[in-house]
Design a protein around this motif. Sequence first.
Motif, PDB file in Angstrom:
ATOM      1  N   UNK A 205     -20.494  21.281  29.861  1.00  0.00           N
ATOM      2  CA  UNK A 205     -20.191  21.518  31.281  1.00  0.00           C
ATOM      3  C   UNK A 205     -18.833  20.906  31.628  1.00  0.00           C
ATOM      4  N   UNK A 206     -17.816  21.729  31.610  1.00  0.00           N
ATOM      5  CA  UNK A 206     -16.452  21.252  31.845  1.00  0.00           C
ATOM      6  C   UNK A 206     -15.822  22.090  32.953  1.00  0.00           C
ATOM      7  N   UNK A 207     -15.244  21.420  33.947  1.00  0.00           N
ATOM      8  CA  UNK A 207     -14.629  22.130  35.074  1.00  0.00           C
ATOM      9  C   UNK A 207     -13.428  22.937  34.590  1.00  0.00           C
ATOM     10  N   UNK A 208     -13.174  24.075  35.249  1.00  0.00           N
ATOM     11  CA  UNK A 208     -12.099  24.986  34.822  1.00  0.00           C
ATOM     12  C   UNK A 208     -10.729  24.292  34.714  1.00  0.00           C
ATOM     13  N   UNK A 209     -10.323  23.463  35.684  1.00  0.00           N
ATOM     14  CA  UNK A 209      -8.985  22.843  35.559  1.00  0.00           C
ATOM     15  C   UNK A 209      -8.878  21.926  34.332  1.00  0.00           C
ATOM     16  N   UNK A 210      -9.982  21.309  33.949  1.00  0.00           N
ATOM     17  CA  UNK A 210      -9.978  20.441  32.762  1.00  0.00           C
ATOM     18  C   UNK A 210      -9.867  21.297  31.498  1.00  0.00           C
ATOM     19  N   UNK A 211     -10.627  22.376  31.462  1.00  0.00           N
ATOM     20  CA  UNK A 211     -10.529  23.329  30.336  1.00  0.00           C
ATOM     21  C   UNK A 211      -9.091  23.815  30.185  1.00  0.00           C
ATOM     22  N   UNK A 212      -8.471  24.130  31.331  1.00  0.00           N
ATOM     23  CA  UNK A 212      -7.105  24.664  31.298  1.00  0.00           C
ATOM     24  C   UNK A 212      -6.142  23.642  30.705  1.00  0.00           C
ATOM     25  N   UNK A 213      -6.285  22.384  31.106  1.00  0.00           N
ATOM     26  CA  UNK A 213      -5.401  21.340  30.546  1.00  0.00           C
ATOM     27  C   UNK A 213      -5.596  21.198  29.045  1.00  0.00           C
ATOM     28  N   UNK A 214      -6.847  21.245  28.613  1.00  0.00           N
ATOM     29  CA  UNK A 214      -7.138  21.154  27.176  1.00  0.00           C
ATOM     30  C   UNK A 214      -6.446  22.292  26.415  1.00  0.00           C
ATOM     31  N   UNK A 215      -6.619  23.507  26.920  1.00  0.00           N
ATOM     32  CA  UNK A 215      -6.034  24.676  26.243  1.00  0.00           C
ATOM     33  C   UNK A 215      -4.509  24.597  26.218  1.00  0.00           C
ATOM     34  N   UNK A 216      -3.911  24.286  27.371  1.00  0.00           N
ATOM     35  CA  UNK A 216      -2.448  24.241  27.465  1.00  0.00           C
ATOM     36  C   UNK A 216      -1.871  23.304  26.418  1.00  0.00           C
ATOM     37  N   UNK A 217      -2.553  22.191  26.225  1.00  0.00           N
ATOM     38  CA  UNK A 217      -2.052  21.209  25.284  1.00  0.00           C
ATOM     39  C   UNK A 217      -2.292  21.633  23.829  1.00  0.00           C
TER      40      UNK A 217
END
Lengths: 413, 413
Positions: A205-217
Amino acid sequence: MSASISPLAPKSLPEVPPVPGVSFATAEAGIRYKGRTDALLMAFAKGTTVAGVTTRSLCPSAPVEWCREALKKGKARGLVVNSGNANAFTGQKGRESTTLTAEIAARTLGCKPGEIFLASTGVIGEPLDATRFEGVMGEMAGRLEAGPWEAPARAIMTTDTFPKLATAQVPFGKTTVTIAGIAKGAGMIAPDMATMLSFVFTDAPIAAPVLQKLLDKLVVNSFNAVTIDGDTSTSDTLLMFATGAAKDVGAPQVKDDADPVLRPFRKALKEVLNNLAEQVARDGEGARKLVRVHVSGAVSKKSARRIAFSIANSPLVKTAVAGEDANWGRVVMAVGKAGEPADRDRLAISFGDIRVAAEGARDPSYDEGVVSDYMKGDVIDIRVDLGLGKGSDRVLTCDLTKEYVAINGDYRS
Amino acid sequence: MSASISPLAPKSLPEVPPVPGVSFATAEAGIRYKGRTDALLMAFAKGTTVAGVTTRSLCPSAPVEWCREALKKGKARGLVVNSGNANAFTGQKGRESTTLTAEIAARTLGCKPGEIFLASTGVIGEPLDATRFEGVMGEMAGRLEAGPWEAPARAIMTTDTFPKLATAQVPFGKTTVTIAGIAKGAGMIAPDMATMLSFVFTDAPIAAPVLQKLLDKLVVNSFNAVTIDGDTSTSDTLLMFATGAAKDVGAPQVKDDADPVLRPFRKALKEVLNNLAEQVARDGEGARKLVRVHVSGAVSKKSARRIAFSIANSPLVKTAVAGEDANWGRVVMAVGKAGEPADRDRLAISFGDIRVAAEGARDPSYDEGVVSDYMKGDVIDIRVDLGLGKGSDRVLTCDLTKEYVAINGDYRS
């Protein structure tokens, strides 16, 4: 299309477990290919979050534009992917086609069209008849299952010679979550993004903005560090879906990317993305060798990356590798043309651990026999040290063979 | 090396007349090739001026560094060229080799080493044994002649399949002067410079700074508008020598680039350079088709050129042309990846005069049969209009065939 499997393919497919909250079905929609699956419907549990990275092409496909819009809300209930037609450069009809596809899928899955994500890969410029999905969508929805994962990985292939899968199971608070990823690539592969399509799923269960930061990096050193031919697709799409189903077994909700619960997850996700990216390079069109270009001693990481890509995209370097020729003169050429700070007389070049050139000339201990043996291997490491600073980077590519030309020179691949 | 002559070669070699003040001889120095000439000595009359443009590679060859230094004085009495070994990335030995070669030639021709120009083409990273020249230099000096020009054009070839010559005779004040040029190219060809080696000669009396201005301007749309594989050589050199011998028949000395006497000369020189540059593209390694990429409607000429090169360097576009496939989707891709202003929905693409796409989609009148017939020709014009501004440009390239891979994948070409 190439019929035989890349000699660089993994010896076996990984066992990918079900991801709670994710189900899928594939079908033969007959969009372009005959006798194989070319359509994929995936359904996600309520509450699924999504993040994504798309092509930097200034002529993106209609599905890419659709995803960019849908990503703003960060919620997903479904994914529809087809192979055989990219729905790119299809004008107003392309937009109508994506809208219609999303509407059909939303009706089928009982959600809003804005919660449906779309990706298409294949020929550019041919109108995509979305009504083809109409016939198969309801039928697919009737047989959604949690496995096996090989089916969706195969349905999204175009000139790929093997399905690409990777997985990890990782501690998440006091429980364990699953990561599953699929990718397709093969040609028209260059940053940014390197892959045409990759989809990654987790029950964490991970919030979308956190997922986005993970992917971007994590995309920087995985998909964005791969080039097959320097050609960037109009359709490149990486999407990551987090169903949150692991909450039922006690996984904590993560809303902050500094949350220590994420640490093992981040590491595992990095490995999954790197693994998929390497599989894309291993399946480069016509590839017979995986080439890893390592640059060190550059003035910055950015400079190291540019030099690494100048080498990795050089047709002369890539044909030399295909010919098992440690032609480091062409590596010098590619360094010289990169336009980045370089001093010929400080350059050192190695193939594998064999130093072939140093201080602006051939290494005194150069032994052509030794390096020729090395070049016969499947995986070639080209190492360049610029002797200027601390910037380093590594990118992946493959050799350039006659098969690449055959695959892409055949009529309308 | 490719044995057969490019199908795009001119049907016959031009008749190039002697250039007063220029004489030459070729020899078999056995540097790398057997049974063919690989060394060229040229001698120029006293008072010969010189200008030049060299590679922008940050890892230039030793002869390029030598020429850059010698160009500062603008005086020339001799030129020594060899094929088979580029004397590039050869460190201190490379510098010693150029010094020794220039000294031998200066002694032979009775001038200063700084009046000798040098160029080498061939494999990179192998030490060049300058003493090989010692044996042949005196012998060559004993048989200097004013023709035929085919001999020097052949001696500088590497993987070229035909010698490249161009010429013009042009009014100069009340008399007529001659321009003669030779070039070699084939692979590792990209701006800047496009050609590996080109030498142009005239008997017109033109001061070195004026020659330099002429070259700087005319190279932009000739040699710098050609790409074979996007790979820039360490050795690219264009030199122009003006003997001034036409003074004897009444040609005026030109010291100002605004001198109206220069007008017809400038036009003729432009044609000679464009002609040589096109021959380089026609002899691209493995080339079966000459490709002219025309970009219009860009926001600037610079932007048009970047987009044109993005198309001309795309392996996917080039393999499609090899396959006689008017795959304009790949042209869209290459526009999209160029990173220059572009609006997908304003793009128009034509092959020859056949418009295949407009306003972000396939042209309504698209007829695959008609465009397929066009793609069977020897010369393919790809036209892209961006619909944004007035910037336009044109670059030359060739298709990417299996022969390119064969030529460059063979062991240490």
